[in-house]
Design a protein around this motif. Structure first.
Motif, PDB file in Angstrom:
ATOM      1  N   VAL C  55      24.415  39.065  32.183  1.00 50.65           N
ATOM      2  CA  VAL C  55      24.950  37.743  32.523  1.00 50.65           C
ATOM      3  C   VAL C  55      25.836  37.793  33.767  1.00 50.65           C
ATOM      4  CG1 VAL C  55      24.830  36.922  30.149  1.00 50.65           C
ATOM      5  CG2 VAL C  55      26.909  38.032  30.949  1.00 50.65           C
ATOM      6  N   GLY C  56      26.007  36.614  34.397  1.00 54.03           N
ATOM      7  CA  GLY C  56      26.667  36.482  35.695  1.00 54.03           C
ATOM      8  C   GLY C  56      27.912  37.319  35.952  1.00 54.03           C
ATOM      9  N   TRP C  57      28.926  37.202  35.084  1.00 53.55           N
ATOM     10  CA  TRP C  57      30.203  37.880  35.351  1.00 53.55           C
ATOM     11  C   TRP C  57      30.088  39.400  35.283  1.00 53.55           C
ATOM     12  CZ3 TRP C  57      32.042  40.665  31.150  1.00 53.55           C
ATOM     13  CH2 TRP C  57      31.582  40.276  29.888  1.00 53.55           C
ATOM     14  N   MET C  58      29.001  39.920  34.730  1.00 59.45           N
ATOM     15  CA  MET C  58      28.818  41.374  34.726  1.00 59.45           C
ATOM     16  C   MET C  58      28.321  41.861  36.078  1.00 59.45           C
ATOM     17  SD  MET C  58      27.304  42.275  31.013  1.00 59.45           S
ATOM     18  CE  MET C  58      28.210  41.797  29.533  1.00 59.45           C
ATOM     19  N   GLN C  59      27.762  40.924  36.853  1.00 51.35           N
ATOM     20  CA  GLN C  59      27.189  41.302  38.136  1.00 51.35           C
ATOM     21  C   GLN C  59      28.072  40.937  39.320  1.00 51.35           C
ATOM     22  OE1 GLN C  59      22.965  40.560  38.542  1.00 51.35           O
ATOM     23  NE2 GLN C  59      22.782  40.162  36.366  1.00 51.35           N
ATOM     24  N   ASP C  60      29.008  40.020  39.109  1.00 54.79           N
ATOM     25  CA  ASP C  60      29.936  39.652  40.176  1.00 54.79           C
ATOM     26  C   ASP C  60      31.354  39.788  39.619  1.00 54.79           C
ATOM     27  OD1 ASP C  60      31.568  38.575  42.045  1.00 54.79           O
ATOM     28  OD2 ASP C  60      30.393  36.765  42.390  1.00 54.79           O
ATOM     29  N   LEU C  61      31.975  40.927  39.903  1.00 58.11           N
ATOM     30  CA  LEU C  61      33.276  41.235  39.299  1.00 58.11           C
ATOM     31  C   LEU C  61      34.389  40.306  39.764  1.00 58.11           C
ATOM     32  CD1 LEU C  61      33.151  45.094  39.147  1.00 58.11           C
ATOM     33  CD2 LEU C  61      33.389  43.514  37.248  1.00 58.11           C
ATOM     34  N   ASN C  62      34.164  39.521  40.825  1.00 57.63           N
ATOM     35  CA  ASN C  62      35.222  38.625  41.282  1.00 57.63           C
ATOM     36  C   ASN C  62      35.679  37.676  40.178  1.00 57.63           C
ATOM     37  OD1 ASN C  62      35.363  39.749  43.773  1.00 57.63           O
ATOM     38  ND2 ASN C  62      33.931  38.299  44.726  1.00 57.63           N
ATOM     39  N   TYR C  63      34.745  37.262  39.328  1.00 57.54           N
ATOM     40  CA  TYR C  63      35.121  36.400  38.213  1.00 57.54           C
ATOM     41  C   TYR C  63      36.108  37.113  37.292  1.00 57.54           C
ATOM     42  CZ  TYR C  63      31.373  33.346  39.703  1.00 57.54           C
ATOM     43  OH  TYR C  63      30.589  32.509  40.444  1.00 57.54           O
ATOM     44  N   VAL C  64      35.799  38.365  36.994  1.00 56.86           N
ATOM     45  CA  VAL C  64      36.674  39.137  36.107  1.00 56.86           C
ATOM     46  C   VAL C  64      38.047  39.297  36.745  1.00 56.86           C
ATOM     47  CG1 VAL C  64      36.974  41.346  34.929  1.00 56.86           C
ATOM     48  CG2 VAL C  64      34.684  40.352  35.161  1.00 56.86           C
ATOM     49  N   TYR C  65      38.076  39.653  38.049  1.00 51.61           N
ATOM     50  CA  TYR C  65      39.358  39.878  38.701  1.00 51.61           C
ATOM     51  C   TYR C  65      40.180  38.599  38.781  1.00 51.61           C
ATOM     52  CZ  TYR C  65      37.415  44.405  40.006  1.00 51.61           C
ATOM     53  OH  TYR C  65      36.860  45.647  39.962  1.00 51.61           O
ATOM     54  N   ILE C  66      39.545  37.467  39.080  1.00 48.05           N
ATOM     55  CA  ILE C  66      40.326  36.230  39.215  1.00 48.05           C
ATOM     56  C   ILE C  66      40.895  35.820  37.864  1.00 48.05           C
ATOM     57  CG2 ILE C  66      38.505  34.475  38.853  1.00 48.05           C
ATOM     58  CD1 ILE C  66      41.212  34.347  41.514  1.00 48.05           C
ATOM     59  N   ILE C  67      40.164  36.108  36.781  1.00 45.14           N
ATOM     60  CA  ILE C  67      40.690  35.763  35.459  1.00 45.14           C
ATOM     61  C   ILE C  67      41.867  36.669  35.122  1.00 45.14           C
ATOM     62  CG2 ILE C  67      40.170  35.676  32.992  1.00 45.14           C
ATOM     63  CD1 ILE C  67      37.271  34.929  33.794  1.00 45.14           C
ATOM     64  N   ILE C  68      41.736  37.965  35.419  1.00 49.63           N
ATOM     65  CA  ILE C  68      42.855  38.886  35.174  1.00 49.63           C
ATOM     66  C   ILE C  68      44.061  38.459  36.015  1.00 49.63           C
ATOM     67  CG2 ILE C  68      43.658  41.274  35.447  1.00 49.63           C
ATOM     68  CD1 ILE C  68      40.806  42.201  34.819  1.00 49.63           C
ATOM     69  N   PHE C  69      43.815  38.123  37.276  1.00 49.98           N
ATOM     70  CA  PHE C  69      44.889  37.673  38.158  1.00 49.98           C
ATOM     71  C   PHE C  69      45.543  36.399  37.604  1.00 49.98           C
ATOM     72  CE2 PHE C  69      46.097  34.894  41.770  1.00 49.98           C
ATOM     73  CZ  PHE C  69      47.092  35.677  42.334  1.00 49.98           C
ATOM     74  N   GLY C  70      44.709  35.413  37.264  1.00 47.92           N
ATOM     75  CA  GLY C  70      45.231  34.157  36.706  1.00 47.92           C
ATOM     76  C   GLY C  70      46.017  34.391  35.430  1.00 47.92           C
ATOM     77  N   PHE C  71      45.531  35.328  34.608  1.00 47.54           N
ATOM     78  CA  PHE C  71      46.196  35.650  33.355  1.00 47.54           C
ATOM     79  C   PHE C  71      47.623  36.127  33.607  1.00 47.54           C
ATOM     80  CE2 PHE C  71      47.210  38.955  30.150  1.00 47.54           C
ATOM     81  CZ  PHE C  71      47.169  38.191  28.988  1.00 47.54           C
ATOM     82  N   PHE C  72      47.789  37.061  34.552  1.00 52.47           N
ATOM     83  CA  PHE C  72      49.119  37.611  34.786  1.00 52.47           C
ATOM     84  C   PHE C  72      50.036  36.600  35.473  1.00 52.47           C
ATOM     85  CE2 PHE C  72      47.023  41.662  33.883  1.00 52.47           C
ATOM     86  CZ  PHE C  72      47.937  42.151  32.955  1.00 52.47           C
ATOM     87  N   VAL C  73      49.479  35.832  36.417  1.00 50.16           N
ATOM     88  CA  VAL C  73      50.294  34.795  37.066  1.00 50.16           C
ATOM     89  C   VAL C  73      50.785  33.797  36.022  1.00 50.16           C
ATOM     90  CG1 VAL C  73      50.217  32.822  38.650  1.00 50.16           C
ATOM     91  CG2 VAL C  73      49.208  35.012  39.322  1.00 50.16           C
ATOM     92  N   ALA C  74      49.873  33.333  35.180  1.00 46.15           N
ATOM     93  CA  ALA C  74      50.244  32.334  34.183  1.00 46.15           C
ATOM     94  C   ALA C  74      51.209  32.916  33.155  1.00 46.15           C
ATOM     95  CB  ALA C  74      48.992  31.795  33.492  1.00 46.15           C
ATOM     96  N   LEU C  75      51.079  34.239  32.922  1.00 50.07           N
ATOM     97  CA  LEU C  75      51.962  34.913  31.971  1.00 50.07           C
ATOM     98  C   LEU C  75      53.399  34.891  32.494  1.00 50.07           C
ATOM     99  CD1 LEU C  75      51.172  36.412  29.383  1.00 50.07           C
ATOM    100  CD2 LEU C  75      51.367  38.549  30.645  1.00 50.07           C
ATOM    101  N   ILE C  76      53.537  35.231  33.763  1.00 47.99           N
ATOM    102  CA  ILE C  76      54.861  35.309  34.381  1.00 47.99           C
ATOM    103  C   ILE C  76      55.497  33.925  34.459  1.00 47.99           C
ATOM    104  CG2 ILE C  76      56.067  35.829  36.550  1.00 47.99           C
ATOM    105  CD1 ILE C  76      53.802  38.041  36.914  1.00 47.99           C
ATOM    106  N   PHE C  77      54.691  32.942  34.831  1.00 46.50           N
ATOM    107  CA  PHE C  77      55.240  31.598  35.018  1.00 46.50           C
ATOM    108  C   PHE C  77      55.015  30.699  33.805  1.00 46.50           C
ATOM    109  CE2 PHE C  77      54.394  33.127  39.364  1.00 46.50           C
ATOM    110  CZ  PHE C  77      55.680  33.038  39.871  1.00 46.50           C
ATOM    111  N   ARG C  78      54.854  31.303  32.613  1.00 47.45           N
ATOM    112  CA  ARG C  78      54.416  30.486  31.488  1.00 47.45           C
ATOM    113  C   ARG C  78      55.416  29.417  31.063  1.00 47.45           C
ATOM    114  NH1 ARG C  78      55.420  35.461  29.176  1.00 47.45           N
ATOM    115  NH2 ARG C  78      56.660  35.543  27.268  1.00 47.45           N
ATOM    116  N   LYS C  79      56.714  29.654  31.360  1.00 48.34           N
ATOM    117  CA  LYS C  79      57.717  28.627  31.036  1.00 48.34           C
ATOM    118  C   LYS C  79      57.590  27.406  31.953  1.00 48.34           C
ATOM    119  CE  LYS C  79      60.084  31.607  28.343  1.00 48.34           C
ATOM    120  NZ  LYS C  79      59.812  31.551  26.895  1.00 48.34           N
TER     121      LYS C  79
END
Lengths: 199, 199, 199
Positions: C55-79
């Motif tokens: 499936v798509g995200w297994m072949q284009d890792l940018n999706y995985v990286y942007i989700i990991i990036f978004g996860f940490f950004v949202a984690l830090i600014f979650r308040k």
């Protein structure tokens, strides 16, 4: 050797599924389906996502037979399963380690990136339980409590670090699965868990 | 002939999905998705697991059209659906028999073992309802009450016994699907059910 | 350009998943899985059903990286995420428009019928949220409230009408996705919704 452990892990996962289903007062068919899905659900999801079809258990009937066997054994001894709790937990933990590495290996065979392979390993080991919980109408337990999936991810990362360092293939699988098993045992003994993430 | 029954069964499954969704106060889009998934979900899961993609309803639009048609008919007559309960139940039962054999046939085409074919037949007939119940946030009804999936398994086993005995192909499909339909009718009339499995 | 919007939409979907998961008191692993599934679940389901594997995200890792990036950004600014509610909603809406057209395009590439393409577009845009809600043990929100999926279906139909009228390809994608985005914005501003369908 790996294959025997794989089969034992499958049976342990199936029985853990049965225990959950029986607490929900399901009928024998429901209990069997939950047992089956808990045991092979993670690997099935992995196979579907990477396009390895017909999925694994359709091509190797030993998985089906061991689940049917485990189902009837657990059915007969269901009053005594509580006493076997420790053995079951042990098999389940061994399954966790072995299934993670089976998932990683499948990813490598298809030529996927290490990041995806770690995801596939974690999926193989943990998502049978996720599907079990959804079918039982619960929020998946591995999303809420206990360090479980996180250990698979950690083990997968160690696998690829050691691999880059030039570890021999066989040793690599052995060391990493043992690592996962040991950390999981410690996590349960010392009651490690991740705190809930709150806004 | 088989095809017409297949289409009628699909419509009956769709309407049974609508009834569940309307009890959950879903909006028209939600009701339509539930109707669709109840009707083709089992066959879709089967196709995905054996790697027959794009899945069936993407290649034969008649399934899509009959569901859309059934949706609007049931929408207009929704106050009167209670009176059609018996006809609906009959179609649903016919669908159960026919879908089981369609699933078995798909398995045979791909060359899978009889054990797996029986599982595929049961999946085709019963798992649309499982997905429906999950989307409606319920424990799947076939895991808890009534003999339903068990009849498909039984019918599938009879199919392979008769097949080994050298029954002609056509008769084989007819006899087994009739058997499933008759047992299902009897199960409902005489209120047969499997007892819950408790620890 | 389309690719950048796709990536931004993915991140917005991931963060919307995180917000839901944090309300359920999940641990960080659970929150991450829900974020991931919300972002790529619709496209993954589409790929599996049409047989585009891995499936798509297994072949284009940018999706995985942007989700990991978004996860940490949202984690830090979650308040502070509440203050970003409007930006998030905007990204989510843009994602809705773009994802629908990506899904339609995938269907066209495989040579599927327009009816199926519209279904694939809607699935790509909306079913990540459906899987998120199932994992969080809720009835999917898009089955109950707000005009959301219906707009994707409408946009898809307009796409194929304009296409038949001979609209140039590029303009076609731009106009239709803008249409979806504008209607969605209006639906939220004016609080449009479909009434529940009752018996």
């Amino acid at each position: 050797m790996l294959y025997i452990i794989d089969i034992l892990g499958t049976m342990a996962f199936a029985i853990s599924g049965m225990l959950t289903a029986m607490n929900k007062r399901m009928d024998p068919f429901g209990v069997f389906v939950i047992a089956f899905v808990t045991a092979v659900g993670g690997g099935t999801l992995r196979d579907v996502l990477i396009g390895r079809t017909p999925v694994g258990w359709m091509q190797d009937l030993n998985y089906v037979y061991i689940i049917i066997f485990g189902f009837f054994v657990a059915l007969i001894f269901r009053k005594k399963l509580d006493k076997l709790r420790t053995s079951l937990f042990l098999f389940d933990t061994i399954g966790l380690g072995v299934f993670t590495l089976i998932g990683i290996r499948r990813g490598l065979i298809v030529g996927l990136d290490p990041v995806i392979c770690v995801a596939l390993g974690t999926m193989t080991a943990c998502f049978g339980g996720v599907i079990r919980d959804i079918l039982c109408n619960e929020i998946p337990v591995i999303f809420r409590k206990e360090i479980y999936a996180t250990i698979c991810i950690f083990g997968g990362i160690v696998f690829f670090i050691l691999r880059r360092l030039g570890f021999p293939e066989d040793l690599l699988y052995l060391v990493t699965s043992l690592l996962i098993i040991i950390i999981r045992l410690m996590a349960v003994v010392f009651k490690w868990s991740l705190p809930p993430l709150e806004k």
